[in-house]
Design a protein around this motif. Structure first.
Motif, PDB file in Angstrom:
ATOM      1  N   ASN A 138       0.843  -1.188   0.000  1.00  0.00           N
ATOM      2  CA  ASN A 138       0.000   0.000   0.000  1.00  0.00           C
ATOM      3  C   ASN A 138       0.882   1.242   0.000  1.00  0.00           C
ATOM      4  O   ASN A 138       1.822   1.331   0.793  1.00  0.00           O
ATOM      5  CB  ASN A 138      -0.912   0.028   1.233  1.00  0.00           C
ATOM      6  CG  ASN A 138      -1.980  -1.027   1.169  1.00  0.00           C
ATOM      7  OD1 ASN A 138      -2.678  -1.136   0.176  1.00  0.00           O
ATOM      8  ND2 ASN A 138      -2.103  -1.813   2.217  1.00  0.00           N
ATOM      9  N   GLU A 139       0.560   2.169  -0.876  1.00  0.00           N
ATOM     10  CA  GLU A 139       1.284   3.440  -0.926  1.00  0.00           C
ATOM     11  C   GLU A 139       0.272   4.574  -0.909  1.00  0.00           C
ATOM     12  O   GLU A 139      -0.708   4.544  -1.638  1.00  0.00           O
ATOM     13  CB  GLU A 139       2.145   3.523  -2.186  1.00  0.00           C
ATOM     14  CG  GLU A 139       3.359   2.636  -2.132  1.00  0.00           C
ATOM     15  CD  GLU A 139       4.379   2.985  -3.199  1.00  0.00           C
ATOM     16  OE1 GLU A 139       4.340   4.095  -3.755  1.00  0.00           O
ATOM     17  OE2 GLU A 139       5.220   2.120  -3.469  1.00  0.00           O
ATOM     18  N   GLU A 140       0.543   5.551  -0.066  1.00  0.00           N
ATOM     19  CA  GLU A 140      -0.308   6.725   0.000  1.00  0.00           C
ATOM     20  C   GLU A 140       0.262   7.803  -0.909  1.00  0.00           C
ATOM     21  O   GLU A 140       1.472   7.922  -1.059  1.00  0.00           O
ATOM     22  CB  GLU A 140      -0.388   7.243   1.434  1.00  0.00           C
ATOM     23  CG  GLU A 140      -1.078   6.289   2.374  1.00  0.00           C
ATOM     24  CD  GLU A 140      -1.106   6.791   3.801  1.00  0.00           C
ATOM     25  OE1 GLU A 140      -0.655   7.931   4.050  1.00  0.00           O
ATOM     26  OE2 GLU A 140      -1.580   6.049   4.664  1.00  0.00           O
ATOM     27  N   SER A 141      -0.632   8.588  -1.481  1.00  0.00           N
ATOM     28  CA  SER A 141      -0.192   9.680  -2.332  1.00  0.00           C
ATOM     29  C   SER A 141      -1.234  10.786  -2.283  1.00  0.00           C
ATOM     30  O   SER A 141      -2.318  10.601  -1.724  1.00  0.00           O
ATOM     31  CB  SER A 141      -0.001   9.197  -3.773  1.00  0.00           C
ATOM     32  OG  SER A 141       0.586  10.223  -4.557  1.00  0.00           O
ATOM     33  N   GLU A 142      -0.895  11.916  -2.855  1.00  0.00           N
ATOM     34  CA  GLU A 142      -1.846  13.010  -2.909  1.00  0.00           C
ATOM     35  C   GLU A 142      -1.639  13.814  -4.184  1.00  0.00           C
ATOM     36  O   GLU A 142      -0.557  13.820  -4.763  1.00  0.00           O
ATOM     37  CB  GLU A 142      -1.744  13.912  -1.680  1.00  0.00           C
ATOM     38  CG  GLU A 142      -0.467  14.697  -1.565  1.00  0.00           C
ATOM     39  CD  GLU A 142      -0.436  15.573  -0.316  1.00  0.00           C
ATOM     40  OE1 GLU A 142      -1.237  15.353   0.608  1.00  0.00           O
ATOM     41  OE2 GLU A 142       0.402  16.478  -0.279  1.00  0.00           O
ATOM     42  N   ILE A 143      -2.705  14.448  -4.586  1.00  0.00           N
ATOM     43  CA  ILE A 143      -2.686  15.326  -5.746  1.00  0.00           C
ATOM     44  C   ILE A 143      -3.159  16.690  -5.251  1.00  0.00           C
ATOM     45  O   ILE A 143      -4.201  16.785  -4.592  1.00  0.00           O
ATOM     46  CB  ILE A 143      -3.628  14.821  -6.855  1.00  0.00           C
ATOM     47  CG1 ILE A 143      -3.234  13.413  -7.298  1.00  0.00           C
ATOM     48  CG2 ILE A 143      -3.633  15.788  -8.026  1.00  0.00           C
ATOM     49  CD1 ILE A 143      -4.242  12.762  -8.218  1.00  0.00           C
TER      50      ILE A 143
END
Length: 150
Positions: A138-143
């Motif tokens: 699982n990898e978290e990211s944001e835009i």
């Protein structure tokens, strides 16, 4: 005193001893090779799962970027709530998961949250789950979307 000089059979004992030592060394090498092969296989699965998670991040970022003009128009007309609704609609209509190859590799976008971080910025946070064989990463990211007001 009689000394025994009869050495018949000594070659057999030496040969058996030599073969035993050789077998022990070979078994040690065999164990080491099998253990290393298992570690390499586990690492390959982890790397593939991480690549799938990264692919999911890239996919979602490109999906949002391709709708940027629409989101900017909505922001001008309806503000944050309109953009939030447009992104939620986009999430419902677009495919947020994908399988690759024979189906043992895939990614899935989940836990999407949309927040207004300032008057002219909207942040989309999401989690990309990459799966390869039995391994999950699982990898978290944001835009961050900057809304330019005119």
């Amino acid at each position: 005193m009689n000394k025994y000089h009869n050495e018949q059979g000594a070659a057999l004992v030496m040969t058996l001893l030599f073969i035993t030592v050789l077998i022990l060394l070979l078994l040690g090498q065999f164990y080491q090779v099998t253990n290393t092969a298992g570690q390499v296989s586990t690492m390959e699965k982890s790397i593939e799962a991480r690549h799938m998670a990264d692919m999911g991040i890239d996919y979602y970022q490109q999906m949002v970027a391709s709708k940027r003009e629409i989101l900017e128009e909505v922001a001008e007309d309806s503000g944050f709530q309109g953009v939030k609704s447009a992104i939620e609609e986009l999430n419902n209509t677009e495919t947020l998961n994908s399988e690759m190859g024979s189906g043992n590799k895939s990614f899935e976008i989940e836990q999407i949250t949309i927040e207004q971080t300032s008057d002219d910025e909207i942040t989309i946070q999401f989690n990309s789950k990459g799966m390869a064989s039995e391994k999950e990463i699982n990898e978290e990211s944001e835009i961050i979307i900057s809304i330019l007001r005119q």
